[in-house]
Write a protein that holds these residues in place. Structure first.
Motif, PDB file in Angstrom:
ATOM      1  N   TRP A   1       6.372   4.006   6.267  1.00 26.92           N
ATOM      2  CA  TRP A   1       6.782   3.403   7.533  1.00 26.92           C
ATOM      3  C   TRP A   1       7.754   4.344   8.227  1.00 26.92           C
ATOM      4  O   TRP A   1       8.750   4.766   7.642  1.00 26.92           O
TER       5      TRP A   1
ATOM      6  N   THR B   1       1.555   3.201   2.233  1.00 22.52           N
ATOM      7  CA  THR B   1       1.940   3.504   3.602  1.00 22.52           C
ATOM      8  C   THR B   1       3.395   3.972   3.666  1.00 22.52           C
ATOM      9  O   THR B   1       4.241   3.481   2.945  1.00 22.52           O
TER      10      THR B   1
ATOM     11  N   GLN C   1       8.568   6.156  15.792  1.00 25.87           N
ATOM     12  CA  GLN C   1       7.852   7.149  16.595  1.00 25.87           C
ATOM     13  C   GLN C   1       8.602   8.490  16.629  1.00 25.87           C
ATOM     14  O   GLN C   1       7.982   9.546  16.461  1.00 25.87           O
TER      15      GLN C   1
ATOM     16  N   THR D   1       0.832  -1.197   0.000  1.00 26.64           N
ATOM     17  CA  THR D   1       0.000   0.000   0.000  1.00 26.64           C
ATOM     18  C   THR D   1       0.865   1.245   0.000  1.00 26.64           C
ATOM     19  O   THR D   1       2.082   1.172   0.044  1.00 26.64           O
TER      20      THR D   1
ATOM     21  N   TYR E   1       7.945  10.256  13.356  1.00 27.85           N
ATOM     22  CA  TYR E   1       6.551  10.718  13.312  1.00 27.85           C
ATOM     23  C   TYR E   1       6.391  11.982  14.155  1.00 27.85           C
ATOM     24  O   TYR E   1       5.782  12.968  13.713  1.00 27.85           O
TER      25      TYR E   1
ATOM     26  N   ARG F   1      -0.762   8.874   6.012  1.00 28.08           N
ATOM     27  CA  ARG F   1      -0.377   7.560   5.486  1.00 28.08           C
ATOM     28  C   ARG F   1       0.658   6.849   6.358  1.00 28.08           C
ATOM     29  O   ARG F   1       1.009   5.708   6.098  1.00 28.08           O
ATOM     30  N   ALA F   2       1.151   7.522   7.398  1.00 26.38           N
ATOM     31  CA  ALA F   2       2.234   6.965   8.211  1.00 26.38           C
ATOM     32  C   ALA F   2       1.782   5.771   9.027  1.00 26.38           C
ATOM     33  O   ALA F   2       0.680   5.735   9.567  1.00 26.38           O
ATOM     34  N   GLU F   3       2.665   4.803   9.079  1.00 32.99           N
ATOM     35  CA  GLU F   3       2.481   3.665   9.970  1.00 32.99           C
ATOM     36  C   GLU F   3       3.671   3.674  10.914  1.00 32.99           C
ATOM     37  O   GLU F   3       4.809   3.524  10.491  1.00 32.99           O
ATOM     38  N   VAL F   4       3.378   3.919  12.187  1.00 36.12           N
ATOM     39  CA  VAL F   4       4.438   3.981  13.184  1.00 36.12           C
ATOM     40  C   VAL F   4       4.781   2.564  13.599  1.00 36.12           C
ATOM     41  O   VAL F   4       3.903   1.768  13.929  1.00 36.12           O
ATOM     42  N   GLY F   5       6.040   2.259  13.535  1.00 35.82           N
ATOM     43  CA  GLY F   5       6.467   0.915  13.885  1.00 35.82           C
ATOM     44  C   GLY F   5       7.779   0.923  14.640  1.00 35.82           C
ATOM     45  O   GLY F   5       8.468   1.926  14.728  1.00 35.82           O
TER      46      GLY F   5
END
Length: 167
Positions: free
Chosen positions: A11, A9, A14, A7, A17, A77-81
């Motif tokens: 990545w 997204t 934290q 997708t 972000y 669209r951010a996915e914090v990982g």
């Protein structure tokens, strides 16, 4: 065999972000206020057609608003990982070392997004998106695996995964 394209997204960790959110808050607050004041002061000077200060402030406003839209989109669209596991599997957030077929030299890059790098980072490394043709081809691979991808001009390029370590 081509893997499905991930997708849209982005990545990020934290801290990355948080840094992007702080920049957005600053632009929406202090920077917008300053630009509005500059535009108002320039309007008070009279004829806007030949007012360099007015035109400069409007240009600055346009650039600021574009950056605000970009940050809003990235954060949406951010996915914090967390940093990926050190299991050798290629995934976002990894420093990947590859060797192109027929080449003895290796190339190293971060698989992720430029935003993953912290603002104060002195790391000078190329960054490839997991959604790029190379990124899609190598996702989920491990050292010793080979993958191929197609370039925009239609050429097929083969690579071997040499190493994959968390950033």
């Amino acid at each position: 065999m081509t893997q499905p394209i991930p997708t849209d997204t982005i990545w990020v960790t934290q801290p990355a972000y948080d840094r992007l959110q702080q920049e957005l808050d600053h632009l929406r607050g202090d920077v917008r206020t300053d630009i509005t004041a500059k535009i108002a002061a320039a309007r008070d000077e009279g004829d806007l057609k030949e007012n360099g200060g007015y035109h400069a402030a409007r240009e600055e406003q346009g650039k600021t608003e574009a950056r605000i839209r970009q940050l809003e989109d990235m954060l949406r669209r951010a996915e914090v990982g967390e940093t990926p596991a050190d299991d050798g599997l290629v995934e976002a957030g990894m420093i990947v070392t590859i060797r192109f077929k027929g080449d003895k030299n290796t190339e190293q890059f971060l698989l992720g997004s430029r935003e993953f790098l912290s603002m104060d980072s002195s790391v000078d490394i190329d960054v490839y998106s997991p959604t790029s043709p190379l990124g899609v081809a190598i996702l989920g691979k491990k050292p010793g695996d080979k993958a191929s991808y197609e370039t925009p001009n239609g050429n097929s390029i083969s690579v071997e995964i040499v190493d994959a370590k968390p950033f």
